[in-house]
Design an enzyme around this catalytic site. Sequence first.
Site, mmCIF file in Angstrom:
data_model
loop_
_atom_site.group_PDB
_atom_site.id
_atom_site.type_symbol
_atom_site.label_atom_id
_atom_site.label_comp_id
_atom_site.label_asym_id
_atom_site.label_seq_id
_atom_site.Cartn_x
_atom_site.Cartn_y
_atom_site.Cartn_z
ATOM 1 N N ASN A 1 0.852 -1.194 0.000
ATOM 2 C CA ASN A 1 0.000 0.000 0.000
ATOM 3 C C ASN A 1 0.884 1.240 0.000
ATOM 4 O O ASN A 1 2.110 1.136 0.058
ATOM 5 C CB ASN A 1 -0.986 -0.031 1.178
ATOM 6 C CG ASN A 1 -0.277 -0.045 2.517
ATOM 7 O OD1 ASN A 1 0.417 0.899 2.857
ATOM 8 N ND2 ASN A 1 -0.448 -1.114 3.272
ATOM 9 N N PHE B 1 -4.532 3.936 14.558
ATOM 10 C CA PHE B 1 -4.745 4.944 13.523
ATOM 11 C C PHE B 1 -5.788 4.379 12.568
ATOM 12 O O PHE B 1 -5.813 3.170 12.329
ATOM 13 C CB PHE B 1 -3.446 5.232 12.754
ATOM 14 C CG PHE B 1 -2.702 6.415 13.303
ATOM 15 C CD1 PHE B 1 -2.171 6.386 14.581
ATOM 16 C CD2 PHE B 1 -2.547 7.571 12.548
ATOM 17 C CE1 PHE B 1 -1.501 7.476 15.106
ATOM 18 C CE2 PHE B 1 -1.877 8.668 13.052
ATOM 19 C CZ PHE B 1 -1.354 8.625 14.333
ATOM 20 N N LYS C 1 -14.402 1.886 14.761
ATOM 21 C CA LYS C 1 -13.156 1.120 14.832
ATOM 22 C C LYS C 1 -12.595 1.109 16.254
ATOM 23 O O LYS C 1 -12.051 0.114 16.710
ATOM 24 C CB LYS C 1 -12.143 1.745 13.868
ATOM 25 C CG LYS C 1 -11.150 0.762 13.334
ATOM 26 C CD LYS C 1 -10.421 1.285 12.116
ATOM 27 C CE LYS C 1 -11.113 0.884 10.833
ATOM 28 N NZ LYS C 1 -10.404 1.328 9.642
HETATM 29 O O1 C5P Z 1 -6.569 -1.128 8.569
HETATM 30 P P1 C5P Z 1 -7.410 -0.516 9.659
HETATM 31 O O2 C5P Z 1 -8.091 0.746 9.256
HETATM 32 O O3 C5P Z 1 -8.316 -1.509 10.327
HETATM 33 O O4 C5P Z 1 -6.339 -0.052 10.746
HETATM 34 C C1 C5P Z 1 -6.730 0.521 11.954
HETATM 35 C C2 C5P Z 1 -5.697 0.287 12.984
HETATM 36 O O5 C5P Z 1 -5.470 -1.099 13.164
HETATM 37 C C3 C5P Z 1 -4.313 0.869 12.708
HETATM 38 O O6 C5P Z 1 -3.839 1.348 13.949
HETATM 39 C C4 C5P Z 1 -3.491 -0.285 12.228
HETATM 40 O O7 C5P Z 1 -2.115 -0.117 12.561
HETATM 41 C C5 C5P Z 1 -4.125 -1.436 12.988
HETATM 42 N N1 C5P Z 1 -4.084 -2.711 12.271
HETATM 43 C C6 C5P Z 1 -3.354 -3.735 12.795
HETATM 44 N N2 C5P Z 1 -3.355 -4.969 12.155
HETATM 45 C C7 C5P Z 1 -4.082 -5.153 11.033
HETATM 46 C C8 C5P Z 1 -4.825 -4.091 10.481
HETATM 47 C C9 C5P Z 1 -4.800 -2.877 11.124
HETATM 48 O O8 C5P Z 1 -2.684 -3.555 13.805
HETATM 49 N N3 C5P Z 1 -4.055 -6.338 10.423
#
Ligand code: C5P
Length: 406
Positions: free
Chosen positions: A220, A333, A347
Amino acid sequence: MNGKKILLIVGGGIAAYKACELVRLIRKAGGSVRCVLTVGGAHFVTPMTLAALSESQVFTNLFDLKDEAEMGHIQLSREADLVVVAPATADLMAKMAAGMADDLATTLLLATDKKVLAAPAMNVRMWLHEATQRNVARLRDDGVTVMTPDEGEMACGEYGPGRLPEPEAILDAIERMLGAPDPLADQPDFAPDAPLAGRHILVTAGPTHEPIDPVRVLANRSSGKQGFAIAAALGALGARVTLVAGPVSLPTPGGVTRIDVETAREMAEAVDRALPADAAVMVAAVADWRVEPAASKIKKGPEGPPRLSLVENPDILAELAVSSRRPRLLIGFAAETDNVVGNAQAKRERKGADWIVANDVSGDVMGGTNNRVHLITAQGIENWDPAPKADIARKLAERIAAALEG
Ligand code: C5P
């Protein structure tokens, strides 16, 4: 090495003979060396050998510095650019970890304001002993760079980790340390009364890369800039920061311990190893899905494009939220393009985070220098003014310090 001065402390072990080769290599690379031999070290190499190779006086104990005023022990370590301990024996590292100063070598190590590199060498059981591992962890916490010893056959006939790294590898480490910015110089707030002194904070940053085959990845656009700025801001407030970084090409902020990873699963493991922490700031844009990677490069062919079958990655943040080792303050985040605040609020609840920084990435935020965020806590929503990522990082670090204080 451009005339850089190395203070080489030679501990007492059979590997001390390799210190002679190290002196030769440093000088060949353009550096100068002053040697200090411990009492044990002097059983294995003679001061004369090291004096001849370094073309400089060799110091052997605290009381033979002829003129304290002219060349005191403080002066010896002050005039160096880097202090290297090779071989670093189990005993010498134990003394360093305990802050002892009962001979010239340990006194210099306690008196120095320079970076220290230790290249351990000892019997495999001594290296693996819990006491040694505890001392190594302590030294690393104290900012000493402790190399991992080589594995192989030992002088005592046993096999395993404990051999002194090759002199060429020690020279490489020296050159890397001389080239890197001084973490202490970069951290004027490293004082015991700094707001985050004594706190350990974990930060994840950057994207993850999920391999499709040996040459292709799912990735990404995360640049890692916001996460790196947060790590730097937390370090500037005195925190010990572990930064788990996905593949990005950014310099490591001074004083921050960086662990590079590629995939989400590697990031999850690195986060787990870095615990416990007082707070975690999960800024990384972790890939939600991965594919089962092909062992060799997928070829273009008449059968058309390959179908990628996606598997869900672990959610590092959500798993941390329910872990027994959950940091006291857990911050996520959320990069969103629509319904930024609403999605981020949901979230926060779903992932069990204390705070979510909602990141409006509809513009040029990803990879850019500015950011637009909203801080979502149990108390409500704060809309922060658009600002450079470094300013957002400072503001967030101050909020973290205030929250941990409370
Ligand atoms: O991708 P998403 O919007 O769900 O990410 C929200 C938060 O979750 C971010 O803080 C990201 O670092 C964390 N995250 C994570 N592991 C994942 C997806 C997201 O720790 N597989």
